[in-house]
Design an enzyme around this catalytic site. Structure first.
Site, PDB file in Angstrom:
ATOM      1  N   GLY A 191       7.848  -5.164  10.573  1.00  0.00           N
ATOM      2  CA  GLY A 191       7.461  -5.077   9.246  1.00  0.00           C
ATOM      3  C   GLY A 191       7.734  -3.994   8.298  1.00  0.00           C
ATOM      4  N   GLY A 239       7.065  -2.138   4.638  1.00  0.00           N
ATOM      5  CA  GLY A 239       6.032  -2.008   3.160  1.00  0.00           C
ATOM      6  C   GLY A 239       6.548  -1.311   2.283  1.00  0.00           C
ATOM      7  N   ALA A 240       5.902  -1.216   1.232  1.00  0.00           N
ATOM      8  CA  ALA A 240       6.235  -0.390   0.276  1.00  0.00           C
ATOM      9  C   ALA A 240       5.852   1.112   0.515  1.00  0.00           C
ATOM     10  CB  ALA A 240       5.614  -0.596  -1.195  1.00  0.00           C
ATOM     11  N   GLY A 287       5.518   2.088   4.255  1.00  0.00           N
ATOM     12  CA  GLY A 287       5.785   2.669   5.536  1.00  0.00           C
ATOM     13  C   GLY A 287       6.606   1.473   6.333  1.00  0.00           C
ATOM     14  N   LYS A 339       2.244   1.859  12.901  1.00  0.00           N
ATOM     15  CA  LYS A 339       2.691   2.218  11.835  1.00  0.00           C
ATOM     16  C   LYS A 339       3.047   3.734  11.521  1.00  0.00           C
ATOM     17  CE  LYS A 339       2.102   1.038   6.937  1.00  0.00           C
ATOM     18  NZ  LYS A 339       1.361   0.275   6.081  1.00  0.00           N
ATOM     19  N   ASP A 365      -5.332  -6.393  -1.569  1.00  0.00           N
ATOM     20  CA  ASP A 365      -3.884  -7.108  -1.564  1.00  0.00           C
ATOM     21  C   ASP A 365      -3.887  -8.259  -0.642  1.00  0.00           C
ATOM     22  OD1 ASP A 365      -1.326  -7.322  -2.258  1.00  0.00           O
ATOM     23  OD2 ASP A 365      -0.630  -5.887  -0.862  1.00  0.00           O
TER      24      ASP A 365
END
Lengths: 309, 249
Positions: free
Chosen positions: A33, A35-36, A38, A53, A145
């Site tokens: 995955g 994301g914005a 990490g 992460k 979110d």
């Protein structure tokens, strides 16, 4: 000081990360995955698979770890992924980055799941999510979110899981992270301050976006009620969704109990999803299945005992 | 508890400057004054994600102690908020690092602390981020190539004000455009915290030809001198947060 196009971190398969503080070593398997804020990797420690992460920005890691620790205090089904480790590691000879490790949830994004298994799944999934949201709210936070990308259905347990805590915000503060279509501010239906109704608005848009008739990304006008009208498959839910969108539920459980009433009336399969959407029978649902098996076992035992006497 | 003010310039542009001063140099000068320069590069739909001409966007932000992002117009709204927040956090962290080195002697970065302690520091940073006063000057590139992106820019600013209003701390914003007729920059909206005024400003935006980014940045710094709460800063200081705040830790 970081300022790059993508604050993501590139790690290669088989790369080993050695924690500086806790001395655990993780072997990277693959990227799962981005994301914005990490990147998330599937990693191995011993025989166990974990999700790792890592971010260029250590404050992202610290902030999310703080939230995961709060979530861990709550009994019952986990609110977010379980936190396993927090550490720093050198990813190259001169670059030290912060990371955290959580359980790996082998799951399917909710939108894929519903497409494959049918809209009837919206009920058990909604119940599970609303219970989680309520607990988060009781802790004094807002999930923030909420969107289908952040909801995974665990392949094994078939339970809905919330997988990203980047948007979790203390009640009364400015929402930390949100996504346009699920943000009530975007639709001009309220502010961006964290309160219970913010999450319930996003929850309603999540349901809307799972209706095959809805094309939320193509809406030029900022009118969520027009989107609501598109949602033909969710017709029985329209009044509930309307209430959630206009902030009329005081808490998640209120919304959950009203959904429960519709639950028995069932959704009408429409032309476009007739093939995939099985007629929602009560025994299709994992929760009901579990319950009925418990009843059966008890009845069996009872019968057995009774017979013996 | 007395909280200081964080000052930022947010430059929204779609390409490289082609006239006047070197914007990278100007932005480092601005950073010296304690004002962070954030830059958002707006891509055209047919552009790749890492176009050559837009690398200047990252360089300006780097030398301006700010954050940069290069995005397509449709995600501009989210980006404006993220960039502002991250830059603010970065500024606060810079301040916190200073405090830490005062406590521990020598050089102590947040990164050198064990994760546990860092988590506690993060909470303090977040509290500050929520309560500190924020002053953002939005500088919009209105050169010809930006014309068809103006609607997205307007939406993004509108949206940004909504996020500012959600914060506990006070905020002021102002909007400037460049280039403008007979001048490098033009003030579209003086410092205000009234969210409704954005809509009245935007019809005025008319796109023109050249892109004097460096000169425009330099001009806007002057705007920070006539701010409503001017007693809160000293002109030649690189202290972003009022030093009286530090004593509370």
């Amino acid at each position: 000081m970081t300022s790059s196009i993508h604050p993501t971190v590139r790690l290669t398969s088989q790369q080993r990360l050695e924690g500086i503080w806790n001395k655990r070593t993780y072997t990277i398997v693959r990227l799962i995955g981005e994301g914005a804020r990490g990147s998330i990797y599937l990693a191995r420690i011993g025989n166990r698979y974990v999700a790792l992460k890592i971010s260029q920005d250590s404050s992202v890691i610290s902030a999310e770890v703080n939230v995961l620790k709060e979530f861990k205090k709550v009994q019952g089904p986990p609110l977010g992924p379980l936190l396993l480790d927090v550490d720093d590691a050198y990813i190259s000879h001169d670059l030290k980055l912060a990371f955290y490790v959580m359980e790996y949830i082998d799951g399917v994004p909710v939108s894929d799941w519903v497409k494959r298994e049918g809209l009837s799944w919206l009920f058990p999934i909604s119940f599970q999510l609303l219970k989680k949201l309520h607990k988060i709210h009781q802790l004094g936070y807002i999930y923030g979110d909420l969107k289908p990308d952040n909801i995974l259905i665990d392949r094994k347990t078939k339970q809905a899981r919330l997988v990203d805590v980047g948007g979790v915000t203390a009640l009364g503060r400015a929402i930390r992270e949100y996504t346009t279509w699920f943000d009530r501010g975007y639709w001009r239906l309220g502010d961006r301050r964290a309160d219970v109704t913010y999450d319930l608005f996003a929850f309603a848009v999540c349901l809307l976006s799972l209706d095959p008739h809805v094309t939320i990304h193509n809406t030029k006008e900022r009118d969520i009620y027009k989107v609501l009208n598109q949602a033909k498959s969710l017709k029985p839910l329209t009044p509930i969704l309307k209430k959630a969108l206009s902030g009329q539920y005081n808490n998640a459980l209120e919304l959950k109990s009203e959904l429960g009433v519709i639950n028995r009336k069932q959704l009408q399969p429409t032309k476009s999803n007739r093939k995939t959407a099985t007629n929602p029978k009560i025994d299709f649902w994992p929760e009901a299945l579990g319950l009925s098996s418990i009843i059966l076992v008890h009845a069996g035992l009872f019968y057995f005992l009774f017979y013996r006497i | 508890m007395h909280t200081g003010t964080i000052r930022q310039i947010l430059l929204i542009t779609d390409g490289c400057s082609n006239q006047g001063e070197d914007p990278i140099k100007v932005s480092s000068m601005i950073a010296q004054k304690g004002i962070a320069v954030n830059v958002i590069g707006v891509l055209d739909d047919d552009q790749t994600e890492e176009p050559v001409g837009l690398s200047e966007v990252n360089d300006i932000a780097n030398s301006g102690n700010g954050i940069s992002r290069i995005v397509y117009a449709d995600v501009l709204s989210e980006t404006v908020q993220t960039v502002t927040r991250q830059a603010m956090t970065q500024t606060i962290q810079g301040f916190v690092s200073k405090e830490l080195s005062q406590i521990f002697g020598q050089e102590t970065n947040e990164e050198d602390l064990p994760p546990e302690t860092r988590g506690e520091v993060q909470k303090v940073v977040e509290d500050l981020g929520e309560t500190v006063n924020l002053q953002v000057l939005i500088l919009v590139d209105t050169s010809a190539s930006m014309q068809h992106k103006m609607e997205a820019v307007k939406d993004a600013i509108d949206d940004f004000i909504l996020s500012l209003q959600a914060r506990t701390g006070d905020h002021y914003y102002s909007i400037y455009q460049f280039p403008a007729r007979n001048q490098v920059v033009k003030e579209l909206l003086p410092w205000t915290n009234d969210g409704k005024r954005v809509n009245k400003v935007f019809p005025k935006l008319a796109a023109g030809g050249i892109t004097p980014t460096g000169a425009a940045l330099k001009q806007t710094v002057k705007a920070f001198q006539n701010v409503p709460s001017s007693e809160e800063w000293r002109d030649d200081s690189d202290d972003i947060i009022d030093s009286s705040y530090g004593s509370s830790y």
